[in-house]
Design a protein around this motif. Structure first.
Motif, mmCIF file in Angstrom:
data_model
loop_
_atom_site.group_PDB
_atom_site.id
_atom_site.type_symbol
_atom_site.label_atom_id
_atom_site.label_comp_id
_atom_site.label_asym_id
_atom_site.label_seq_id
_atom_site.Cartn_x
_atom_site.Cartn_y
_atom_site.Cartn_z
ATOM 1 N N HIS A 108 0.805 -1.170 0.120
ATOM 2 C CA HIS A 108 -0.138 0.069 0.068
ATOM 3 C C HIS A 108 0.911 1.238 -0.059
ATOM 4 O O HIS A 108 1.940 1.359 0.594
ATOM 5 C CB HIS A 108 -0.998 0.163 1.216
ATOM 6 C CG HIS A 108 -1.550 1.469 1.464
ATOM 7 N ND1 HIS A 108 -2.762 1.853 0.839
ATOM 8 C CD2 HIS A 108 -1.448 2.344 2.308
ATOM 9 C CE1 HIS A 108 -3.042 2.919 1.202
ATOM 10 N NE2 HIS A 108 -2.209 3.418 2.056
ATOM 11 N N HIS A 109 0.402 2.349 -0.714
ATOM 12 C CA HIS A 109 1.252 3.663 -0.808
ATOM 13 C C HIS A 109 0.065 4.582 -0.844
ATOM 14 O O HIS A 109 -0.851 4.284 -1.557
ATOM 15 C CB HIS A 109 2.531 3.578 -1.597
ATOM 16 C CG HIS A 109 1.963 3.719 -3.038
ATOM 17 N ND1 HIS A 109 1.730 4.623 -3.718
ATOM 18 C CD2 HIS A 109 1.801 2.402 -3.796
ATOM 19 C CE1 HIS A 109 1.655 4.276 -4.874
ATOM 20 N NE2 HIS A 109 1.535 2.971 -5.099
ATOM 21 N N ASN A 110 0.871 5.864 -0.547
ATOM 22 C CA ASN A 110 -0.196 7.166 -1.200
ATOM 23 C C ASN A 110 0.749 8.182 -2.150
ATOM 24 O O ASN A 110 0.547 9.174 -1.720
ATOM 25 C CB ASN A 110 -0.959 7.736 -0.035
ATOM 26 C CG ASN A 110 -0.169 8.311 1.120
ATOM 27 O OD1 ASN A 110 1.182 7.985 0.935
ATOM 28 N ND2 ASN A 110 -0.454 9.171 1.955
ATOM 29 N N ILE A 111 1.649 7.608 -2.460
ATOM 30 C CA ILE A 111 2.541 8.269 -3.607
ATOM 31 C C ILE A 111 1.688 8.732 -4.604
ATOM 32 O O ILE A 111 0.961 7.996 -5.557
ATOM 33 C CB ILE A 111 3.673 7.559 -3.828
ATOM 34 C CG1 ILE A 111 4.558 7.072 -2.766
ATOM 35 C CG2 ILE A 111 4.714 8.202 -4.729
ATOM 36 C CD1 ILE A 111 5.748 5.982 -2.873
ATOM 37 N N ASP A 112 1.914 9.802 -5.020
ATOM 38 C CA ASP A 112 1.053 10.429 -6.342
ATOM 39 C C ASP A 112 2.086 10.130 -7.566
ATOM 40 O O ASP A 112 2.690 11.133 -7.844
ATOM 41 C CB ASP A 112 0.797 11.976 -6.158
ATOM 42 C CG ASP A 112 -0.090 12.499 -7.087
ATOM 43 O OD1 ASP A 112 -0.392 11.648 -8.054
ATOM 44 O OD2 ASP A 112 -0.677 13.462 -6.835
ATOM 45 N N LEU A 113 1.981 9.120 -7.813
ATOM 46 C CA LEU A 113 3.077 8.734 -9.178
ATOM 47 C C LEU A 113 2.607 9.436 -10.342
ATOM 48 O O LEU A 113 3.562 9.806 -10.971
ATOM 49 C CB LEU A 113 3.250 6.956 -9.409
ATOM 50 C CG LEU A 113 3.662 6.400 -8.177
ATOM 51 C CD1 LEU A 113 3.217 4.812 -8.457
ATOM 52 C CD2 LEU A 113 5.036 6.697 -8.162
#
Length: 355
Positions: free
Chosen positions: A59-64
């Protein structure tokens, strides 16, 4: 000093950086990692290569998409200061990311720097809790001191009133009770802060500051030098001039009390553009800076300087800066302080675009 070509040293330096570094291609696939990145992700470098960056997390909330758009397409450096991720081995971490575009052999890549901030966040939270606890204790002690004296007077007057038969003495006791009750009421009002909304009107800020300088010059027993550094091109700003004068005068007088003979206080005005403080953004703001060359603010007070009842002045109420902050916030502005031995500056920012 290295006299030879630095090339032989680059690999060793790159691999021993404490910052985790990944190189991504245009498909956001990993083409290079350093040892710190391998350690951070808990994977060997060979297992990380040719993997899309997103597949390294549960899981991640990086705005790729934002990283690809800004860093890769526009060539604009992109940051995310607090990113929560869960690695594939279920470890949780909070990261700070910095992405920039690099060109290698006519190809565009994203250089992604990652740094764990978990320990920093925990330290900041613990430090903030400690400062809040200390500020709360100071507030309670200050309140106890301010309340105890008038309560003692009220109790003494009431006891005298109970046995006093002379009308004049009874009136004097009653008047004492009223005056002490009024004193308590005034303290509560000051703690609650200004309860009147600012009456804003177009104002020449330099006229307001000149009034402060004149008042300060009249009460200048230590012969403190007052220096003005105004930007004459600053247009009128819509504010409550009386309230802003109260804020600046309070700060200048605090500086006068802290300084010794030969001290200097400077008042500066400037225009600032695209000013950000936390989540607050000002497209155009007026800066009023009040600086002095005094001893600086005690380190134990800096984190709680704008809390009520925080003071190290003999006989001070500790409400001046708390009220000042409320008045500035009523103008949708900001106030901060930076201090070290030999220098203290208060910066007041008032927006032109939120009036």
């Amino acid at each position: 000093m290295i006299e030879h070509s630095p090339t032989p040293y680059l690999a060793a330096i790159w691999q021993n950086l404490s910052t985790s570094v990944l190189l991504l291609d245009q498909a956001l696939t990993i083409v290079y990692v350093n040892d710190s990145a391998s350690e951070l992700f808990g994977l060997g470098q060979k297992r990380m290569l040719k993997q899309p960056i997103g597949q390294l997390f549960n899981h991640h909330n990086i705005d790729l998409a934002r990283i690809a758009r800004y860093a890769l397409d526009d060539g604009v450096d992109c940051q995310q200061h607090r990113v929560d991720v869960v690695f594939n081995d279920s470890r949780h971490a909070t990261l700070a990311l910095y992405a920039s575009r690099v060109a290698i052999e006519h190809q565009r890549f994203i250089l992604l720097e990652c740094r764990r901030t978990d320990d920093e966040i925990r330290y900041d939270q613990a430090s903030q809790q400690l400062h809040q606890y200390q500020a709360a204790r100071n507030l309670i002690r200050g309140l106890a001191h301010e309340i105890k004296n008038p309560l003692g007077g009220i109790r003494g007057a009431a006891q005298l009133l109970q046995y006093e038969v002379d009308q004049q003495e009874r009136e004097e006791c009653a008047q004492l009770i009223i005056s002490q009750a009024d004193r308590l009421s005034e303290l509560v009002d000051r703690l609650l802060g200004p309860n009147q909304r600012p009456r804003k009107a177009p104002c020449n800020i330099h006229e307001t500051l000149e009034a402060v300088m004149k008042l300060s010059a009249l009460d200048n027993q230590k012969q403190i030098k007052l220096v003005k550094d105004y930007d004459p091109s600053i247009p009128d700003i819509v504010i409550d001039a009386a309230k802003i004068q109260q804020v600046v005068l309070n700060i200048v007088r605090n500086a006068q009390q802290a300084l010794v003979d030969g001290g200097i206080i400077s008042v500066t005005t400037r225009i600032k553009h695209r000013l950000r403080r936390g989540e607050r953004m000002m497209k155009k703001a007026l800066l009023i800076q009040i600086a002095d060359n005094g001893p600086g603010i005690a380190e134990e007070l800096r984190e709680t300087l704008f809390f009520p009842m925080v003071t190290n002045k003999e006989g001070g109420s500790g409400l001046g800066l708390a009220i000042a902050q409320t008045l500035i916030e009523q103008h949708h502005g900001m106030i901060d302080c930076d201090s070290w031995p030999g220098h203290t500056e208060f910066n007041i920012y008032l927006p032109f675009d939120n009036q």
